[in-house]
Each structure stands twice: as structure tokens, then as C-alpha cells.
Scaffold this active site. Structure first.
Site, mmCIF file in Angstrom:
data_model
loop_
_atom_site.group_PDB
_atom_site.id
_atom_site.type_symbol
_atom_site.label_atom_id
_atom_site.label_comp_id
_atom_site.label_asym_id
_atom_site.label_seq_id
_atom_site.Cartn_x
_atom_site.Cartn_y
_atom_site.Cartn_z
ATOM 1 N N ASP A 124 40.438 42.801 15.129
ATOM 2 C CA ASP A 124 39.134 43.250 14.620
ATOM 3 C C ASP A 124 39.244 44.344 13.557
ATOM 4 O OD1 ASP A 124 37.890 41.542 16.420
ATOM 5 O OD2 ASP A 124 37.588 43.106 17.933
ATOM 6 N N LYS B 209 30.933 47.069 16.064
ATOM 7 C CA LYS B 209 30.470 45.722 15.682
ATOM 8 C C LYS B 209 29.934 44.980 16.897
ATOM 9 C CE LYS B 209 33.801 43.283 17.852
ATOM 10 N NZ LYS B 209 33.504 42.496 19.018
ATOM 11 N N ALA C 38 34.668 46.901 19.600
ATOM 12 C CA ALA C 38 35.821 47.112 18.703
ATOM 13 C C ALA C 38 36.000 48.574 18.330
ATOM 14 C CB ALA C 38 35.724 46.229 17.457
ATOM 15 N N GLY C 39 35.781 49.474 19.286
ATOM 16 C CA GLY C 39 35.901 50.913 19.004
ATOM 17 C C GLY C 39 37.329 51.308 18.646
ATOM 18 N N GLY C 40 38.315 50.795 19.367
ATOM 19 C CA GLY C 40 39.718 51.120 19.062
ATOM 20 C C GLY C 40 40.113 50.577 17.701
ATOM 21 N N SER C 41 39.667 49.367 17.397
ATOM 22 C CA SER C 41 39.950 48.764 16.086
ATOM 23 C C SER C 41 39.274 49.577 14.986
ATOM 24 C CB SER C 41 39.429 47.330 16.037
ATOM 25 O OG SER C 41 40.043 46.559 17.030
ATOM 26 N N ALA C 42 38.067 50.074 15.278
ATOM 27 C CA ALA C 42 37.348 50.898 14.304
ATOM 28 C C ALA C 42 38.167 52.149 13.979
ATOM 29 C CB ALA C 42 35.977 51.288 14.855
ATOM 30 N N PRO D 249 31.773 53.527 22.638
ATOM 31 C CA PRO D 249 32.431 53.501 23.948
ATOM 32 C C PRO D 249 33.739 52.703 23.910
ATOM 33 C CG PRO D 249 30.113 52.907 24.147
ATOM 34 C CD PRO D 249 30.420 52.960 22.684
ATOM 35 N N VAL D 250 34.640 53.069 24.826
ATOM 36 C CA VAL D 250 35.973 52.464 24.891
ATOM 37 C C VAL D 250 35.924 51.182 25.724
ATOM 38 C CG1 VAL D 250 38.342 52.881 25.710
ATOM 39 C CG2 VAL D 250 37.016 54.748 24.682
ATOM 40 N N ALA D 251 36.705 50.178 25.339
ATOM 41 C CA ALA D 251 36.818 48.907 26.081
ATOM 42 C C ALA D 251 35.431 48.344 26.411
ATOM 43 C CB ALA D 251 37.640 49.090 27.358
HETATM 44 O O1 C5P Z 1 44.179 41.615 18.518
HETATM 45 P P1 C5P Z 1 43.834 42.507 19.665
HETATM 46 O O2 C5P Z 1 44.965 43.431 20.006
HETATM 47 O O3 C5P Z 1 42.551 43.225 19.498
HETATM 48 O O4 C5P Z 1 43.645 41.519 20.901
HETATM 49 C C1 C5P Z 1 43.638 41.989 22.227
HETATM 50 C C2 C5P Z 1 43.874 40.820 23.159
HETATM 51 O O5 C5P Z 1 42.762 39.923 23.112
HETATM 52 C C3 C5P Z 1 45.087 39.975 22.792
HETATM 53 O O6 C5P Z 1 46.255 40.486 23.392
HETATM 54 C C4 C5P Z 1 44.709 38.608 23.357
HETATM 55 O O7 C5P Z 1 44.954 38.565 24.744
HETATM 56 C C5 C5P Z 1 43.190 38.573 23.175
HETATM 57 N N1 C5P Z 1 42.782 37.868 21.944
HETATM 58 C C6 C5P Z 1 42.903 36.479 21.883
HETATM 59 N N2 C5P Z 1 42.522 35.812 20.750
HETATM 60 C C7 C5P Z 1 42.007 36.485 19.699
HETATM 61 C C8 C5P Z 1 41.870 37.887 19.744
HETATM 62 C C9 C5P Z 1 42.259 38.544 20.891
HETATM 63 O O8 C5P Z 1 43.351 35.851 22.832
HETATM 64 N N3 C5P Z 1 41.637 35.818 18.615
#
Ligand code: C5P
Length: 336
Positions: free
Chosen positions: A152, A21, A116-120, A110-112
Site C-alpha cells: 500500500d 486510505k 494502511a497507517g504503517g504504509s502511510a 490507528p494501527v492494524a
Molecule cells: O505488502 P504488505 O506487507 O502490506 O502485506 C502484508 C501481508 O498481507 C502480506 O504478508 C500477505 O500475507 C498479505 N497480502 C496478500 N496479498 C496482497 C497484499 C497483502 O496476501 N496483495
């Protein structure tokens, strides 16, 4: 077998495909007590896909191949594995016949990278296990499980173009028409999402408010506390028009100044893209991938060549959006 009742027999493996995404709007509120930030975002799935295959196994395992495979954790912190655990916790241990599940992830995202590859991969694992075990969960129930895993993940299940509220996990499809042609420029470096949000908070604190974006007239740097984020109605109108020339100048990302502060070289890529006629140029999510909106498929190809030749990124890809969310693309079965 609790799995889906396929005529051809017992389901032995399910494969799901899931998109990356970009965020067309990413407006970030102040930090919440739980460490997250309230968002108003417009997600847009693009045609860069990972594939995930799940199969019954003696124990839970993950194997990763492809783009950035060495950076993906294989332990309990793996998002696909966490998604399976969350699904089992929701349904109860009787949801599956085998004690575990093997998860095979084939990566192109790609990672990081802010895509949102990990979320995917987590969403694909959810969709595939949902099919393998014939859970009967509704799409909304599956999205509720997804939001326990990451902000995500629910969008990766849904796909298309959607508005994300809350942490980004409360998703609703957006009214959008047309197909948009993008160039994604991948950076050599990775950025941690948490580190970029933290840098955003630091920048805002040091500037006494929300930072404006370089070359970004629509968000001049106001002073004072950061208010609640608002959906950009002009962006929603542009999406309904289907005209990329309307959409391009409206792309915004509150995390962009933070990503640029951590990786200043990204500016060169954004500038090069604009010089080569990109209708919009923006850091994707928490970065460092940059997304460039092209006029059409041909312009996207030319832009990709120009960006690759300018030496401002590791590699480029042309993609289109919106792409569908996590989709089952293969079911293997044996005679019962
Ligand atoms: O939800 P996810 O694990 O993908 O989020 C990774 C990090 O991104 C969270 O630990 C937080 O530090 C930050 N984050 C945030 N606010 C969001 C989404 C992510 O601060 N709405």
C-alpha cells in the site's frame, strides 16, 4: 550537503503529512506462489493524517507518539525505517551526509486497522528523505522503492483515488470527481493483514469458491475456483459522476467476510450504519475499521453521533476524500 539547495541554508529536518486510505473496491485473486494475492482495488485517500519528521542523525532511530503508539515496532521491522533502508539501498550510501536519520512519527491513523497507517508512515518517510537528501528521483522511481516496502506504500505517496493492480502496488490515478463524506468507525481490536488474507483463503476453500458478502447482492457466492479479479466498471462510472448515492451501493470488499469471521461484532456496526442511512457500509481493507459513506457533511456528523451512541465501536471520525498523498509540510534549515 547532498540535501535540497534551499536558499535559507542547510536543511536540518523535513516533515511530511500522509493520509489513511479506504478501498472502494477490493477484489482478491487466488494466492500466488509468493504468498501474496493479485488484486484489483480502487484506493481512496481520506483526510486522516499521520505526520513524519526526518532529520540527519548519528544512527537510524524511530520515535512514535499518538494513536496506538504502543503497538508500533521501533526495531528494523518498522515500515518507515524499512522505507529509509530501501531508499539508501537504491541510491547508495553516499546519498546522505550523516550516518543515520532520526524518524519521528506522530500518529492519528490507528494501527492494524485496515487504513494502511504503517504504509502511510513509510510513504511519508520516503517523501521526507527524498526532500532532505535532494535525491532527484522521479515520482515513479520513488513509487518503485515504495513497492519494495509494502503493497500500500505506493498509493500513500500518490493519494487521491487510484486503481491498484498487482499486489496493489501498481497504482494509476482514477478519473473521479466530487468530494465524498465518510464516517470511520474504529474497533477496539486490531487485525493482522496476513491473518485476514489467510482467513479469506480458508473461507473460499471451504465454500469451493468466492464467498458472497452479507447483504451484498452484487457478489452472490459462486462455486468453483476463484478467477482473476476484474475492475468494476459501474464503480468507475459512479466515481466520474461524483454522486455518493451512486457510489454507495457499489462498495465491495472481498476481505469483508474474512474480517467478519475473525471479528463477528463488526456486523453490528455495519448494520447500525445502514439503519442510520449510510449510502454504503464496508469494512476498510483488511479491517477492522468500518467505512460509512454519507450523503454530505451534515449527514456524516449525524451518522458519527449515531454510531458513537450505538456502542458498536471504540470511537468514530468524520473524514473527506479524496485527500492528497504524502506532502511535504515543513522544512527546517540553518544558515550554511
Ligand atoms: O505488502 P504488505 O506487507 O502490506 O502485506 C502484508 C501481508 O498481507 C502480506 O504478508 C500477505 O500475507 C498479505 N497480502 C496478500 N496479498 C496482497 C497484499 C497483502 O496476501 N496483495
Amino acid at each position: 550537503m547532498t540535501g535540497a539547495g534551499y536558499d535559507q541554508g542547510i536543511v536540518t529536518a523535513v516533515t511530511a503529512r500522509v493520509p489513511a486510505k479506504v478501498n472502494l473496491q477490493l477484489s482478491v485473486g487466488p494466492p500466488r506462489p509468493d504468498g501474496y494475492h493479485d488484486l484489483v482495488t480502487v484506493f481512496h485517500a481520506v483526510s486522516l493524517f499521520d505526520e513524519v519528521t526526518v532529520a540527519p542523525a548519528e544512527r537510524d532511530t524511530v520515535v512514535v507518539t499518538g494513536e496506538g503508539d504502543g503497538s508500533v515496532p521501533l526495531d528494523g521491522s518498522n515500515l518507515a525505517l524499512r522505507a529509509v533502508t530501501a531508499l539508501v539501498d537504491t541510491l547508495g550510501p553516499g546519498c546522505r551526509d550523516a550516518p543515520g536519520v532520526s524518524i519521528e512519527i506522530r500518529k492519528r491513523i490507528p494501527v492494524a486497522a485496515g487504513l494502511a497507517g504503517g504504509s502511510a508512515d513509510a510513504a511519508a518517510a520516503l517523501a521526507a528523505c527524498n526532500e532532505l537528501w535532494g535525491t532527484g528521483l522521479s515520482p515513479q522511481e520513488l513509487r518503485d522503492v515504495a513497492s519494495q516496502v509494502g503493497s500500500d506504500v505506493a498509493f500513500a505517496l500518490l493519494g487521491g483515488t487510484a486503481i491498484g493492480l498487482g499486489r496493489g502496488d501498481q497504482v494509476t490515478p482514477a478519473l473521479a470527481t466530487g468530494t465524498y463524506h465518510w464516517v470511520l468507525a474504529f474497533a477496539a481490536a486490531e487485525l493482522s493483514t496476513a491473518a485476514v488474507y489467510a482467513a479469506c483463503d480458508r473461507l473460499r476453500a471451504s465454500r469451493g469458491g468466492r464467498p458472497g458478502q452479507p447483504g451484498e447482492a452484487r457478489h452472490p457466492a459462486p462455486v468453483g475456483p476463484v478467477g482473476p479479479p476484474q475492475l468494476d466498471t459501474a464503480l468507475m462510472t459512479a466515481l466520474r459522476s461524483g454522486d455518493p448515492a451512486e457510489l454507495g451501493p457499489l462498495l465491495t470488499n472481498d476481505l469483508q467476510p474474512a474480517a467478519l469471521s475473525l471479528l463477528p461484532d463488526l456486523r453490528r456496526g455495519l448494520t447500525a450504519g445502514r439503519e442510520h442511512g449510510a449510502l454504503g457500509a464496508v469494512v476498510s481493507g483488511s479491517g477492522p475499521t468500518c467505512a460509512f459513506l454519507a450523503r454530505d457533511a451534515r449527514h456524516a456528523r449525524d451518522l458519527a453521533v449515531a454510531l458513537a451512541g450505538a456502542g458498536v465501536c471504540r470511537t468514530v471520525a468524520t473524514v473527506v476524500g479524496p485527500a492528497p498523498g504524502a506532502t511535504i509540510i515543513g522544512v527546517a534549515a540553518e544558515k550554511s
